[in-house]
Write a protein that holds these residues in place. Structure first.
Motif, PDB file in Angstrom:
ATOM      1  N   UNK A   1     -22.411 -16.413 -18.208  1.00 43.17           N
ATOM      2  CA  UNK A   1     -21.945 -16.361 -19.591  1.00 43.17           C
ATOM      3  C   UNK A   1     -20.541 -15.781 -19.609  1.00 43.17           C
ATOM      4  N   UNK A   2     -19.580 -16.571 -20.072  1.00 46.96           N
ATOM      5  CA  UNK A   2     -18.172 -16.178 -20.050  1.00 46.96           C
ATOM      6  C   UNK A   2     -17.707 -15.924 -21.485  1.00 46.96           C
ATOM      7  N   UNK A   3     -17.350 -14.682 -21.773  1.00 41.95           N
ATOM      8  CA  UNK A   3     -16.976 -14.268 -23.118  1.00 41.95           C
ATOM      9  C   UNK A   3     -15.467 -14.099 -23.220  1.00 41.95           C
TER      10      UNK A   3
ATOM     11  N   UNK B   1     -19.544 -20.777 -22.240  1.00 38.79           N
ATOM     12  CA  UNK B   1     -18.229 -20.218 -22.543  1.00 38.79           C
ATOM     13  C   UNK B   1     -18.124 -19.981 -24.046  1.00 38.79           C
ATOM     14  N   UNK B   2     -17.709 -18.776 -24.399  1.00 40.97           N
ATOM     15  CA  UNK B   2     -17.516 -18.429 -25.810  1.00 40.97           C
ATOM     16  C   UNK B   2     -16.072 -17.997 -25.996  1.00 40.97           C
ATOM     17  N   UNK B   3     -15.263 -18.892 -26.586  1.00 41.00           N
ATOM     18  CA  UNK B   3     -13.836 -18.658 -26.761  1.00 41.00           C
ATOM     19  C   UNK B   3     -13.538 -18.049 -28.126  1.00 41.00           C
ATOM     20  N   UNK B   4     -12.436 -17.318 -28.200  1.00 45.43           N
ATOM     21  CA  UNK B   4     -11.959 -16.818 -29.475  1.00 45.43           C
ATOM     22  C   UNK B   4     -11.085 -17.842 -30.175  1.00 45.43           C
ATOM     23  N   UNK B   5     -10.900 -17.623 -31.471  1.00 43.76           N
ATOM     24  CA  UNK B   5      -9.959 -18.432 -32.241  1.00 43.76           C
ATOM     25  C   UNK B   5      -8.611 -17.729 -32.218  1.00 43.76           C
ATOM     26  N   UNK B   6      -7.573 -18.432 -31.769  1.00 49.61           N
ATOM     27  CA  UNK B   6      -6.246 -17.830 -31.673  1.00 49.61           C
ATOM     28  C   UNK B   6      -6.280 -16.537 -30.857  1.00 49.61           C
ATOM     29  N   UNK B   7      -6.966 -16.590 -29.723  1.00 48.76           N
ATOM     30  CA  UNK B   7      -7.053 -15.471 -28.785  1.00 48.76           C
ATOM     31  C   UNK B   7      -5.673 -15.243 -28.161  1.00 48.76           C
ATOM     32  N   UNK B   8      -5.159 -14.017 -28.273  1.00 48.68           N
ATOM     33  CA  UNK B   8      -3.802 -13.768 -27.783  1.00 48.68           C
ATOM     34  C   UNK B   8      -3.708 -13.784 -26.255  1.00 48.68           C
ATOM     35  N   UNK B   9      -4.857 -13.806 -25.555  1.00 50.47           N
ATOM     36  CA  UNK B   9      -4.844 -13.920 -24.090  1.00 50.47           C
ATOM     37  C   UNK B   9      -5.258 -15.314 -23.617  1.00 50.47           C
TER      38      UNK B   9
ATOM     39  N   UNK C   1     -21.932  -6.217 -32.211  1.00 49.33           N
ATOM     40  CA  UNK C   1     -23.146  -6.832 -32.748  1.00 49.33           C
ATOM     41  C   UNK C   1     -23.075  -8.350 -32.695  1.00 49.33           C
ATOM     42  N   UNK C   2     -21.987  -8.908 -33.183  1.00 48.96           N
ATOM     43  CA  UNK C   2     -21.863 -10.360 -33.274  1.00 48.96           C
ATOM     44  C   UNK C   2     -21.902 -11.002 -31.890  1.00 48.96           C
ATOM     45  N   UNK C   3     -21.143 -10.451 -30.947  1.00 50.28           N
ATOM     46  CA  UNK C   3     -21.077 -11.048 -29.615  1.00 50.28           C
ATOM     47  C   UNK C   3     -22.384 -10.815 -28.860  1.00 50.28           C
ATOM     48  N   UNK C   4     -23.032  -9.675 -29.086  1.00 47.85           N
ATOM     49  CA  UNK C   4     -24.338  -9.438 -28.464  1.00 47.85           C
ATOM     50  C   UNK C   4     -25.354 -10.477 -28.942  1.00 47.85           C
ATOM     51  N   UNK C   5     -25.314 -10.820 -30.220  1.00 47.38           N
ATOM     52  CA  UNK C   5     -26.222 -11.846 -30.740  1.00 47.38           C
ATOM     53  C   UNK C   5     -25.974 -13.191 -30.063  1.00 47.38           C
ATOM     54  N   UNK C   6     -24.707 -13.529 -29.841  1.00 47.87           N
ATOM     55  CA  UNK C   6     -24.385 -14.793 -29.174  1.00 47.87           C
ATOM     56  C   UNK C   6     -24.856 -14.763 -27.720  1.00 47.87           C
ATOM     57  N   UNK C   7     -24.603 -13.651 -27.020  1.00 52.83           N
ATOM     58  CA  UNK C   7     -25.047 -13.532 -25.631  1.00 52.83           C
ATOM     59  C   UNK C   7     -26.563 -13.620 -25.535  1.00 52.83           C
TER      60      UNK C   7
END
Length: 339
Positions: free
Chosen positions: A153-155, A269-277, A321-327
Motif C-alpha cells: 500500500x503506497x500512500x 496507490x493513493x495519490x494526493x490532489x496537487x501534492x507538492x511532492x 483518520x481519513x487515510x487510516x480508513x483508506x488503508x
C-alpha cells in the motif's frame, strides 16, 4: 521524552492450529522518524484487531537510518547518526533487513504469515524496491518461507520524477550547492542545541500549529545529532535517483509472493490532489501506464486512486483518520480476496 525509534503493536489471538497471522510493516517518508506515524498506525491496529480477533496481528515499523533519537542502545541511535548520512540505496537495504527480522519474529507461531507492506512518500519507492529485491533473492525466499507478501500500500507515493514536483523543483536548487546538507545541519544545531527540549517543543508547536505528538517528534528531529543533515542528504539523493519508472511488468502486474504457488502481490496507490511532492503530470502518466482499468486481463495491475478530500502529503500530522480508513479498506480487500 516519549519519541521512539520503532513501533510494534501486537494482538495475540487465542492459540489453536487454525490461527492465522498478519504482519503490517510500515516504511516512513523523509524525515524518516517512525514516531510521526504512531497515531495513524494505532488507528489501523485498533481496526484490525476488532475485525480479525482470531488472528495474530502485528503492526511494526522503524525509523530510517540516521534518524535515531533514542541514544546508543537503540538500533538507530546516536552512533548510527554519527556514521551517516545514508543514501537511498542504504535505506532500502536497511528496511529490507528490518522487514526480514519482523517476519521471522512474527512467524514463530509456525503458521503461514500474511505480510502487507505500507509506505508513505519515499517509503513507497523503498517498498517497491524491497519487493523487487525479495523476489530476486534466493536467500530471502529461504528466510521467509513461512510468510508471503500479499500486498503493498503506497500512500502519497513519490515513485517517479520527484525532481519535477513543485517542491522538488525548489529544493533541487539548494541541493546543487556543494555541502548544502552539511552546512544546513550545522546551522540548525548551532541555533537550537542550547534551547531546552520542552521550550523548543512549545516554540515548534506555536510556529507550525502541529498537535503535541507531531511537535514533540519534530523537536526530537531538530535536537537529535545529524538528523537534519540526514534528511537533506537523503532528499538530495532522492532527486537524483527517483526518475523514470524502472520496474518490470512482473512487479507491476504479475508479481508473486515468495511461494511460487501463492497468489499475486497486489499493489495499491493513493495519490494526493496537487501534492507538492508529486507533479500532477507524472502522477497521471503513471496511472495511465500502470493502473488497473477494469478491463479483462489487467486484474492484477495496481489499484490507483486520487484523494478527493484535499488531504496533504504529510497526512500523519493532522489527517490520520481519513487515510487510516483508506488503508483499512485496502487491507480488508487483501484479506478477503487472498486466501
Amino acid at each position: 521524552m516519549t519519541v521512539q525509534d520503532s513501533i510494534e503493536l501486537t494482538h495475540v489471538a487465542p492459540t489453536d492450529s487454525s490461527t492465522e497471522s498478519l504482519l503490517v510493516f510500515f516504511i516512513t517518508g523523509n524525515p524518516g522518524l517512525i514516531e510521526y506515524y504512531r497515531t495513524f498506525l494505532t488507528l489501523c491496529f485498533d481496526s484490525l484487531r476488532t475485525k480479525y480477533p482470531n488472528h495474530h496481528i502485528k503492526i511494526a515499523g522503524t525509523s530510517l537510518r540516521g534518524f535515531g533519537v533514542q541514544g546508543d542502545k537503540h538500533q538507530n541511535g546516536a552512533n548510527d547518526n554519527a556514521q551517516g548520512p545514508y543514501d537511498l540505496e542504504q535505506q532500502i537495504e536497511h528496511i529490507g533487513q528490518m522487514l526480514e527480522r519482523a517476519i521471522e519474529s512474527h512467524a514463530r507461531q509456525g503458521n503461514l504469515t500474511k505480510v502487507i507492506l505500507m509506505g508513505h512518500s519515499v517509503g513507497s519507492y523503498i517498498l517497491l524496491e524491497v519487493l523487487r529485491r525479495r523476489k530476486q533473492s534466493p536467500t530471502t525466499q529461504q528466510l521467509s518461507n513461512s510468510a508471503r507478501v500479499i500486498g503493498g500500500i503506497c500512500l502519497f507515493p513519490t515513485v517517479t520524477h520527484i525532481a519535477k514536483s513543485p517542491s522538488g523543483k525548489k529544493f533541487s536548487l539548494f541541493f546543487a550547492i556543494p555541502y548544502f546538507a552539511v552546512a544546513a545541519g550545522f546551522v540548525v544545531r548551532l541555533l537550537f542545541s542550547w534551547i531546552p527540549f520542552t521550550a523548543l517543543q512549545t516554540i515548534v508547536g506555536l510556529v507550525t500549529g502541529f498537535p503535541a505528538p507531531a511537535a514533540e517528534t519534530t523537536t526530537a528531529f531538530i535536537k537529535s545529532r545529524g538528523s537534519v543533515r540526514q534528511a537533506l542528504h537523503l532528499a538530495g539523493h532522492e532527486m537524483r535517483t527517483i526518475t523514470t519508472d524502472t520496474w518490470d511488468d512482473e512487479l507491476w502486474g504479475i508479481s508473486k509472493a515468495q511461494d511460487p504457488n501463492s497468489n499475486k502481490t497486489r499493489l495499491y496507490f493513493y495519490f494526493g490532489t496537487d501534492d507538492h511532492w508529486v507533479a500532477n503530470k507524472t502522477r497521471d502518466e503513471l496511472i495511465a501506464a500502470r493502473a488497473a482499468t477494469g478491463k479483462t486481463g489487467d486484474e492484477n495491475k495496481p489499484t490507483m486512486e486520487i484523494d478527493t478530500h484535499g488531504t496533504p502529503h504529510g497526512f500523519c500530522i493532522k489527517h490520520n483518520d481519513l487515510v487510516a480508513n483508506k488503508a483499512e479498506q485496502y487491507i480488508e480487500e487483501l484479506m478477503q480476496n487472498i486466501a
